[in-house]
Design an enzyme around this catalytic site. Sequence first.
Site, mmCIF file in Angstrom:
data_model
loop_
_atom_site.group_PDB
_atom_site.id
_atom_site.type_symbol
_atom_site.label_atom_id
_atom_site.label_comp_id
_atom_site.label_asym_id
_atom_site.label_seq_id
_atom_site.Cartn_x
_atom_site.Cartn_y
_atom_site.Cartn_z
ATOM 1 N N SER A 56 59.372 65.741 44.470
ATOM 2 C CA SER A 56 59.932 65.440 45.785
ATOM 3 C C SER A 56 60.452 66.678 46.501
ATOM 4 O O SER A 56 60.710 66.636 47.697
ATOM 5 C CB SER A 56 61.072 64.417 45.666
ATOM 6 O OG SER A 56 62.225 65.013 45.115
ATOM 7 N N LYS A 59 68.293 67.512 45.342
ATOM 8 C CA LYS A 59 67.924 67.245 46.732
ATOM 9 C C LYS A 59 68.665 68.195 47.670
ATOM 10 O O LYS A 59 69.653 68.817 47.289
ATOM 11 C CB LYS A 59 68.273 65.792 47.118
ATOM 12 C CG LYS A 59 67.440 64.738 46.413
ATOM 13 C CD LYS A 59 66.016 64.726 46.892
ATOM 14 C CE LYS A 59 65.199 63.644 46.232
ATOM 15 N NZ LYS A 59 64.990 63.897 44.786
#
Length: 236
Positions: A157, A195
């Site tokens: 991701s 993230k």
Amino acid sequence: MLTQKQKELLLFIHERMQADGVPPSFDEMKDALDLKSKSGIHRLITALVERGFIRRLPHRARAIEVIKLPETSALGADGRPKPGFTPSVIEGSKRSHDLSVPPAHVIDARTVSVPVMGRIAAGVPISAIQDHSHDIACPPDLLTKGEHFALEVKGDSMIEAGIHDGDTVIIRRCDTAENGDIVVAVVEKEEATLKRLRKKGSTIALEAANPEFKTRIFGPDQIDIQGRLVGLIRRY
């Protein structure tokens, strides 16, 4: 040996990657070096690639990895690392909420042992950070001030930020982060993920660097910051 302009560009790219997680644009590079056109930047980057200081990544916009810094820039006269220099990617190396991290220790003037604390998800969050599993040898100039630990990346991701499945990320431990930092975040005190942090009013967004993954929004009491990304090691 690098020319002064080559060195300036290399350090500018490196500093921006440490601050923002992505390389600067060609326009930003041109302005930073006070050049009149982007063709000069292309020539400088080509020279840095040929000399082994950076690498272009195919099929990705603004895809540059800093492999190393000039040794005279990273080390002082005594052979110890100068503060503030942290290569974005080093090639060729081997690979809980209450995170108890063994201290990194110096093996020699050019190698520091950093504890690996399990895996981190760059995708759907997985179980929180594990206990110390083993150590990884890092160049000392990969580290900033403070306590550091390493995590093995699982998932893709964050691939557009240059973080791939199987990479090992170097994390500086901290419990706060600036807007835009790539962080280790523990979600709901149970799951850990890697993230980019975005603060939006009273909420916290955890952004992926892959359009196939959605941004997740949380309240401030749902997220605990465990550290901030400062470097990355890739093994081939």
